[in-house]
Design an enzyme around this catalytic site. Structure first.
Site, short mmCIF file in Angstrom:
data_model
loop_
_atom_site.label_atom_id
_atom_site.label_comp_id
_atom_site.label_asym_id
_atom_site.label_seq_id
_atom_site.Cartn_x
_atom_site.Cartn_y
_atom_site.Cartn_z
N CYS A 261 29.23 -17.64 -50.95
CA CYS A 261 30.42 -16.81 -51.24
C CYS A 261 31.54 -17.56 -51.96
O CYS A 261 31.90 -17.20 -53.08
CB CYS A 261 30.95 -16.21 -49.95
SG CYS A 261 29.79 -15.07 -49.21
N ILE A 262 32.11 -18.58 -51.29
CA ILE A 262 33.35 -19.18 -51.81
C ILE A 262 33.15 -19.83 -53.19
O ILE A 262 34.02 -19.70 -54.05
CB ILE A 262 33.97 -20.19 -50.80
CG1 ILE A 262 34.00 -19.60 -49.38
CG2 ILE A 262 35.36 -20.63 -51.23
CD1 ILE A 262 34.92 -18.46 -49.16
#
Ligand code: NAD
Length: 398
Positions: A261-262
């Site tokens: 995600c990040i």
């Protein structure tokens, strides 16, 4: 009555969703193109660390839960949820191939009244501009005959407090009836639903959440280097600052960002912004600062040892996050690669990962010139390192 649910993609997002929805009484068919994943699940072995083998076995022993690699034969679904990966391609731009492929399959099962929900993270506008046309053209239905929703997943693997049930869920849809249908679907197993006024608001909110984390993690990592230079403890500084009861949020230093995600979602945001002529300087800088973190620790290792050539270095913890085995986008890969470029003999220890990139975890011992704690799992017994010099990527005073 919405009862029959298809879930496309049984990874960190889709499997917990399938299990929780099943517990609340829905009948589930999980579809995952990975034969090995489906075989493992059908043998009662969990493929996600937050879910036990017993939970998988219990769910799959029920007639109303099955997992398959493809949908062969007649199926009727009330809700079709898409939770497939949305990674980056070789050009470092959004790769929608999994989403498009899963949408095309789902579209064949869309009937009047069906609800299709996208949970994969996407750049603003993707649900309306990419998913909707595929659904209408393949199903042959007008967009008022079925419902389309976007509801981003917020799962934080290994978080002991926040889970799928108690984490508030954003829900958005193409129209009001779709929104009502999606809210009804999730309300059976999620405590708090937050309605968004458009698909684009929910899509962008997810990108904001993860870009916010990226920027703050990068900032605290830069701050870490500052604290190290002046010889004070970053963690003590954070603790002191966090005593302010408002206007401060804690982030802790690390060797960088990782996971699905990040490191990726902010690039989805930046990509769309660039396409419409808006700059994303914060995101660009944060990505740059993060990419430099492994190199910073290579330099620290060099300063400790004088040279890295032929030095034996033990890197401890290679997953991107403590206490889990996920190595996707792990910044430790860059640390190991750069140490080797400098001539070091690098070994790694991580009993949660065990095997990675054709290499295996070595035991913890003091038979090295230096240990670098990259990802500190709770199980680690550092007394086994005895007097071995240690570089800790999470504390400025070593
Ligand atoms: N991992 C997280 O913590 C997290 C959190 C929030 C949101 N997300 C988002 O959710 C989405 C899924 O992420 P994930 O971590 O669960 O990914 P994952 O890689 O763990 O799981 C995705 C699964 O989809 C399967 N798959 C690929 N193509 C398929 C297809 N056409 N049909 C059916 N199955 C297919 C893969 O085999 C894989 O098992 C991504 O968009 C991600 O950004 C992830």
């Amino acid at each position: 009555m919405m009862n029959k649910i298809a879930i496309f993609g049984l990874g960190y997002v889709g499997l917990p969703l399938a299990i929780e929805a099943h517990k609340s009484g829905y009948s589930i068919v999980g579809i995952d193109t990975s034969l090995s994943k489906v075989s493992q699940l059908n043998s009662g072995i969990s493929t996600v660390e937050d879910i036990s083998d017993d939970t998988v076995s219990n769910s799959l022993s029920s007639d109303s839960f099955k997992v398959v690699t493809e949908l062969i034969g007649e199926y009727i679904f009330d809700v079709l949820v898409i939770c497939v990966p949305t990674p980056l391609n070789a050009e470092h731009t959004p790769d929608l191939s999994y989403l498009i492929s899963a949408t095309k399959t789902a579209a064949k099962f869309v009937r009047p009244g069906s609800l299709v929900i996208i949970e994969s993270t996407v750049e603003t506008g993707t649900t309306r501009e990419t998913v909707l046309p595929l659904l209408t053209s393949i199903s042959g239905l007008h967009d008022t005959s079925f419902f389309l929703a976007f509801s981003p997943e917020r799962v934080d693997p290994k978080n002991p407090l926040w889970n799928i049930r108690n984490t508030p869920k954003l829900v958005s849809a193409l129209n009001k009836d779709g929104l009502n249908a999606a809210v009804k679907f999730y309300s059976r197993f999620i405590d708090t639903i937050i309605e968004c006024s458009s698909l684009e608001v929910a899509e962008t909110a997810k990108l904001l959440e993860n870009s916010f984390r990226l920027v703050n993690i990068s900032f605290i990592n830069e701050f870490f280097i500052y604290c190290q230079k002046i010889g004070i403890s970053i963690n003590e500084v954070i603790h002191a600052a966090a005593s302010k009861p408002y206007g401060f949020m804690t982030f802790y230093p690390s060797i960088g960002i990782g996971g699905h995600c990040i490191p990726i979602d902010p690039i989805y945001l930046a990509n769309r912004a660039k396409n419409i002529g808006v700059s994303t300087d914060f995101i660009d800088l944060a990505i740059k600062v993060n990419h430099q973190m492994p190199l910073y620790f290579v330099k620290q290792a060099f300063l400790r040892l004088g040279t890295l050539s032929k030095k034996r270095i033990l890197v401890i913890g290679i997953s991107y996050k403590p206490n889990m085995s996920d190595t996707r986008e792990t910044p430790v890969a860059s640390l190991i690669r750069e140490l080797r470029i400098e001539g070091a003999e690098v070994f790694w220890h991580d009993d949660l990962v065990e095997a990675w990139n054709g290499e295996t975890s070595v035991p913890l011992s003091d038979e090295y010139d230096l240990a670098i704690i990259a990802t500190p799992h709770d199980y680690l017994d550092l007394t086994k390192l005895r007097d071995l010099p240690i570089l800790n990527t999470r504390e400025s005073i070593q």
